[in-house]
Write a protein that holds these residues in place. Sequence first.
Motif, PDB file in Angstrom:
ATOM      1  N   VAL A  11     -11.036  -5.099 -12.115  1.00 43.19           N
ATOM      2  CA  VAL A  11     -10.774  -5.648 -10.782  1.00 43.19           C
ATOM      3  C   VAL A  11      -9.281  -5.872 -10.569  1.00 43.19           C
ATOM      4  O   VAL A  11      -8.718  -5.509  -9.528  1.00 43.19           O
ATOM      5  CB  VAL A  11     -11.560  -6.959 -10.571  1.00 43.19           C
ATOM      6  CG1 VAL A  11     -11.103  -7.657  -9.297  1.00 43.19           C
ATOM      7  CG2 VAL A  11     -13.054  -6.666 -10.485  1.00 43.19           C
ATOM      8  N   LEU A  12      -8.622  -6.471 -11.552  1.00 39.78           N
ATOM      9  CA  LEU A  12      -7.209  -6.800 -11.398  1.00 39.78           C
ATOM     10  C   LEU A  12      -6.313  -5.567 -11.537  1.00 39.78           C
ATOM     11  O   LEU A  12      -5.459  -5.313 -10.693  1.00 39.78           O
ATOM     12  CB  LEU A  12      -6.811  -7.871 -12.415  1.00 39.78           C
ATOM     13  CG  LEU A  12      -7.479  -9.242 -12.229  1.00 39.78           C
ATOM     14  CD1 LEU A  12      -7.085 -10.184 -13.346  1.00 39.78           C
ATOM     15  CD2 LEU A  12      -7.114  -9.847 -10.877  1.00 39.78           C
ATOM     16  N   LEU A  13      -6.521  -4.796 -12.599  1.00 40.24           N
ATOM     17  CA  LEU A  13      -5.664  -3.633 -12.816  1.00 40.24           C
ATOM     18  C   LEU A  13      -5.999  -2.490 -11.871  1.00 40.24           C
ATOM     19  O   LEU A  13      -5.151  -1.627 -11.633  1.00 40.24           O
ATOM     20  CB  LEU A  13      -5.777  -3.159 -14.271  1.00 40.24           C
ATOM     21  CG  LEU A  13      -5.236  -4.127 -15.326  1.00 40.24           C
ATOM     22  CD1 LEU A  13      -5.206  -3.454 -16.687  1.00 40.24           C
ATOM     23  CD2 LEU A  13      -3.845  -4.622 -14.953  1.00 40.24           C
ATOM     24  N   GLY A  14      -7.232  -2.472 -11.340  1.00 32.66           N
ATOM     25  CA  GLY A  14      -7.554  -1.451 -10.352  1.00 32.66           C
ATOM     26  C   GLY A  14      -6.663  -1.537  -9.140  1.00 32.66           C
ATOM     27  O   GLY A  14      -6.257  -0.519  -8.565  1.00 32.66           O
ATOM     28  N   ASP A  72     -14.703  -2.543  -6.948  1.00 32.16           N
ATOM     29  CA  ASP A  72     -14.402  -1.705  -5.788  1.00 32.16           C
ATOM     30  C   ASP A  72     -12.991  -1.158  -5.813  1.00 32.16           C
ATOM     31  O   ASP A  72     -12.697  -0.159  -5.167  1.00 32.16           O
ATOM     32  CB  ASP A  72     -14.614  -2.509  -4.501  1.00 32.16           C
ATOM     33  CG  ASP A  72     -16.054  -2.961  -4.343  1.00 32.16           C
ATOM     34  OD1 ASP A  72     -16.950  -2.208  -4.759  1.00 32.16           O
ATOM     35  OD2 ASP A  72     -16.280  -4.072  -3.820  1.00 32.16           O
ATOM     36  N   SER A  73     -12.096  -1.824  -6.554  1.00 32.19           N
ATOM     37  CA  SER A  73     -10.699  -1.403  -6.562  1.00 32.19           C
ATOM     38  C   SER A  73     -10.424  -0.276  -7.552  1.00 32.19           C
ATOM     39  O   SER A  73      -9.286   0.163  -7.679  1.00 32.19           O
ATOM     40  CB  SER A  73      -9.791  -2.597  -6.895  1.00 32.19           C
ATOM     41  OG  SER A  73     -10.135  -3.144  -8.159  1.00 32.19           O
ATOM     42  N   SER A 128     -22.799   2.758  -4.067  1.00 28.74           N
ATOM     43  CA  SER A 128     -21.546   3.084  -3.375  1.00 28.74           C
ATOM     44  C   SER A 128     -20.582   3.890  -4.235  1.00 28.74           C
ATOM     45  O   SER A 128     -19.680   4.544  -3.701  1.00 28.74           O
ATOM     46  CB  SER A 128     -20.852   1.795  -2.915  1.00 28.74           C
ATOM     47  OG  SER A 128     -20.458   1.008  -4.031  1.00 28.74           O
ATOM     48  N   ARG A 129     -20.762   3.866  -5.532  1.00 28.15           N
ATOM     49  CA  ARG A 129     -19.779   4.522  -6.400  1.00 28.15           C
ATOM     50  C   ARG A 129     -19.848   6.042  -6.317  1.00 28.15           C
ATOM     51  O   ARG A 129     -18.824   6.708  -6.125  1.00 28.15           O
ATOM     52  CB  ARG A 129     -19.968   4.080  -7.849  1.00 28.15           C
ATOM     53  CG  ARG A 129     -18.901   4.652  -8.782  1.00 28.15           C
ATOM     54  CD  ARG A 129     -18.885   3.957 -10.122  1.00 28.15           C
ATOM     55  NE  ARG A 129     -17.767   4.435 -10.930  1.00 28.15           N
ATOM     56  CZ  ARG A 129     -17.884   5.356 -11.878  1.00 28.15           C
ATOM     57  NH1 ARG A 129     -19.075   5.883 -12.132  1.00 28.15           N
ATOM     58  NH2 ARG A 129     -16.832   5.747 -12.574  1.00 28.15           N
ATOM     59  N   VAL A 130     -21.045   6.586  -6.441  1.00 27.42           N
ATOM     60  CA  VAL A 130     -21.170   8.048  -6.414  1.00 27.42           C
ATOM     61  C   VAL A 130     -20.742   8.633  -5.071  1.00 27.42           C
ATOM     62  O   VAL A 130     -20.000   9.620  -5.040  1.00 27.42           O
ATOM     63  CB  VAL A 130     -22.613   8.467  -6.779  1.00 27.42           C
ATOM     64  CG1 VAL A 130     -22.814   9.954  -6.513  1.00 27.42           C
ATOM     65  CG2 VAL A 130     -22.896   8.150  -8.241  1.00 27.42           C
ATOM     66  N   PRO A 131     -21.153   8.069  -3.921  1.00 29.10           N
ATOM     67  CA  PRO A 131     -20.647   8.612  -2.648  1.00 29.10           C
ATOM     68  C   PRO A 131     -19.127   8.556  -2.525  1.00 29.10           C
ATOM     69  O   PRO A 131     -18.512   9.451  -1.938  1.00 29.10           O
ATOM     70  CB  PRO A 131     -21.311   7.721  -1.595  1.00 29.10           C
ATOM     71  CG  PRO A 131     -22.549   7.234  -2.249  1.00 29.10           C
ATOM     72  CD  PRO A 131     -22.194   7.058  -3.690  1.00 29.10           C
ATOM     73  N   PHE A 293      -8.786   8.244  -2.994  1.00 28.77           N
ATOM     74  CA  PHE A 293      -9.126   9.050  -4.156  1.00 28.77           C
ATOM     75  C   PHE A 293      -9.480   8.233  -5.392  1.00 28.77           C
ATOM     76  O   PHE A 293     -10.069   8.775  -6.327  1.00 28.77           O
ATOM     77  CB  PHE A 293      -7.966  10.000  -4.484  1.00 28.77           C
ATOM     78  CG  PHE A 293      -7.806  11.114  -3.506  1.00 28.77           C
ATOM     79  CD1 PHE A 293      -8.480  12.311  -3.683  1.00 28.77           C
ATOM     80  CD2 PHE A 293      -7.009  10.957  -2.381  1.00 28.77           C
ATOM     81  CE1 PHE A 293      -8.351  13.339  -2.765  1.00 28.77           C
ATOM     82  CE2 PHE A 293      -6.871  11.979  -1.462  1.00 28.77           C
ATOM     83  CZ  PHE A 293      -7.541  13.180  -1.653  1.00 28.77           C
ATOM     84  N   TYR A 294      -9.131   6.966  -5.415  1.00 25.91           N
ATOM     85  CA  TYR A 294      -9.316   6.197  -6.642  1.00 25.91           C
ATOM     86  C   TYR A 294     -10.099   4.896  -6.450  1.00 25.91           C
ATOM     87  O   TYR A 294     -10.317   4.190  -7.437  1.00 25.91           O
ATOM     88  CB  TYR A 294      -7.955   5.867  -7.259  1.00 25.91           C
ATOM     89  CG  TYR A 294      -7.165   7.091  -7.664  1.00 25.91           C
ATOM     90  CD1 TYR A 294      -7.480   7.797  -8.826  1.00 25.91           C
ATOM     91  CD2 TYR A 294      -6.107   7.549  -6.890  1.00 25.91           C
ATOM     92  CE1 TYR A 294      -6.763   8.922  -9.204  1.00 25.91           C
ATOM     93  CE2 TYR A 294      -5.379   8.671  -7.260  1.00 25.91           C
ATOM     94  CZ  TYR A 294      -5.707   9.353  -8.417  1.00 25.91           C
ATOM     95  OH  TYR A 294      -4.996  10.467  -8.786  1.00 25.91           O
ATOM     96  N   THR A 295     -10.490   4.547  -5.239  1.00 28.11           N
ATOM     97  CA  THR A 295     -11.216   3.299  -4.999  1.00 28.11           C
ATOM     98  C   THR A 295     -12.401   3.538  -4.066  1.00 28.11           C
ATOM     99  O   THR A 295     -12.589   4.634  -3.547  1.00 28.11           O
ATOM    100  CB  THR A 295     -10.304   2.223  -4.378  1.00 28.11           C
ATOM    101  OG1 THR A 295     -10.082   2.524  -2.992  1.00 28.11           O
ATOM    102  CG2 THR A 295      -8.961   2.142  -5.089  1.00 28.11           C
ATOM    103  N   LYS A 296     -13.181   2.459  -3.858  1.00 28.62           N
ATOM    104  CA  LYS A 296     -14.328   2.531  -2.948  1.00 28.62           C
ATOM    105  C   LYS A 296     -13.978   2.117  -1.515  1.00 28.62           C
ATOM    106  O   LYS A 296     -14.854   2.131  -0.643  1.00 28.62           O
ATOM    107  CB  LYS A 296     -15.447   1.605  -3.455  1.00 28.62           C
ATOM    108  CG  LYS A 296     -16.036   1.974  -4.800  1.00 28.62           C
ATOM    109  CD  LYS A 296     -17.137   0.975  -5.153  1.00 28.62           C
ATOM    110  CE  LYS A 296     -17.713   1.233  -6.534  1.00 28.62           C
ATOM    111  NZ  LYS A 296     -18.745   0.213  -6.876  1.00 28.62           N
TER     112      LYS A 296
END
Length: 675
Positions: A11-14, A72-73, A128-131, A293-296
């Motif tokens: 969560v934080l490093l994302g 999510d991040s 939500s991750r796969v979409p 490209f890297y988050t939700k």
Amino acid sequence: MLGVVGLLVLVLLGSYRRQSSRGAVRMITWVAYATCIPMVSYTTGLMQSSPCKNSLFSVWAICLFHILQSTDSLSAYSLKDNDNWKMSQFQQLIPCFWLGWLMGFAWDSDFWFPLSTVFYIALLKAGSRVPSLMSASRRYKLCESTKWVADYMSYEHDLSPTDERNPVTMGAYRYVVSGEDKLKQRKVEPPEYVVKYIEDDRAKLVTVEQIWRCQGSLLRGNGGRAGRLKDVCLSMALSKMLNRRFAGFQTLAESNLDKTHNFLFRGLLHGNSYCERAFRVIEVELAFVHDCFYTKYPLIYGTAHHVFVVLSFAMVPLCGWLAYNLIHAFKRNWDALITFLFVIVIALVEGLQVCIYLASAWCKVALVSNYVVRDSWNSREWVAKLIGCITSLNFFRSWEDKLGQYTLLKYFHYKPINFLHRVTFCLVDKTERGHKEGERVRLSMDVKEAVMETLKRSNGELTNGVTSLQANGVLQSLSSPCTNLATTTHTIMAWHIATTLCEVHDPVPRYQPSEEQQRHMETTNRHVACRLSNYCAYLVAFAPELLPDHSFVSQSIFDALVDEATQLLKGVKTLEQRCEKLREMGAAIEQDDNRLIMLGARLGNQLILGIDDPSLRWKVLCDFWAEMMLYIAPSNDATAHLEFLPRGGEFITHLWALLTHGGILERTPVPPHNI
């Protein structure tokens, strides 16, 4: 415990990793990302096979599953993860299967209802991750999701009369900010075979022009809070246009239009504080691109009514309810107490994610877009004040805002041990000889202004430094090899060596108080020239993918240059001594010695001996490097820029994006003798 720590790290490093170029940050993030799925699958399987069935197994399983899906991040660590979305979906099925089986342990417990509610929310968030991975996959939906932008921009300039175009007030600039997800899918029609939306469909779009024309108190005026909110929306529109390059649409329909050129040179580069504003817009734009490209976040804010934000809100009281029931159901039970603490931590993390939602630029765009299209919002002062309070939140800056630095004559002798490379079985990349990055330095406003002023003077005609040398009247006094080199990498490294020689030769200037303005100009020029020289050398050594030459060509030239420096300067310890010896060799060795290090030495001597005035010398170098930065920025390798976004970002990527929106996709052809 490890699962909760992994959740906090992700969560934080994302959210933080795009602001840091440190290898330790990347390594910790990768370890947490790579171990979460195997850890959850293994632990849930272990619970199922355990002979002792604990009624808390279901709570632990829910916590682990939530850890796996709730970040999510950070949805993807690298671009390859987006293309491997099928593998990710398969990996999710295993813990889902065991989770449903373990839920039966809590069927008759006092905390069944809150636990089952948390379980269903975790399942919804897991979906939500796969979409989000699919939407960022160039092999799957990325091209489809950006095709409409390419089609729309092919006729956007025909939607408004020419006389309404104004890059300052954004008149006739109908760049799309939001609303495209509400349009009906239309079939392509001949002869262009592009998607053209009818007037009713286009009315559902929120465009840059609409936002600038909004008369609500929230967006009235172009300065202060209103100006910043407008610019965030402009950044969103530009990010959607830039995503076409990442999807492979190299031909941009608007690139040859005067309207596009004017947007940059008469719009973004207009006004007293144009430099600060232009970079702010591009920085937020690239933050949107990174998130796509890297988050939700694109999926979260693209969903009707932002259902995933609501779910995160709901998780906080639900986790509190579950924790309360756990304490009452298992008094004086250490397992229950530890589980209670884990649930509380998850609630706090979900609360943190909600705060990150509200402070994000995505939330700002969503609120402003609704404010513009809803009369019930923009006509009420209290709505404007509420939105103003929410949009004033800021947690993280967009980027690291630093320049990588490398000085060849200082680090060519570096011999790495590569201990971590060996003990981790090549998981840590090997460091090559001579590759020792200097301390990263803050990207100062002086550097930004020097590059932007050069861009304004060029009017989009990019050359490899010849224009600045001609303007300063020194081109004829320098020998032709200073610009007539085989590749751009040759030019960069020759001028880098020459700049280092000048930096060591010229002491820091001292002036009388009455000469403060002259001192300031020379110091500024020296600062800009040295920073950009070392940054371009850093790109050659550590990021050759971002340069015009093929990356292997740049690497080969750099390695050869390290060998030359090692051979010629062997045993010379200090930077000052190395520069002095190199200057002596440059003056003594024949002019037909075409080794790159000797070309740089001769160029340095020409700059030092041929330009007596240090102030002029540093102005020449400052102008040259500012022009060179712009010259190397255009690139068709958009993927390389995208891969550097989660590593703190690069200054050259910001320039690349800025030039793209001015229609500058390639360098100006130059005569052969200036190549």
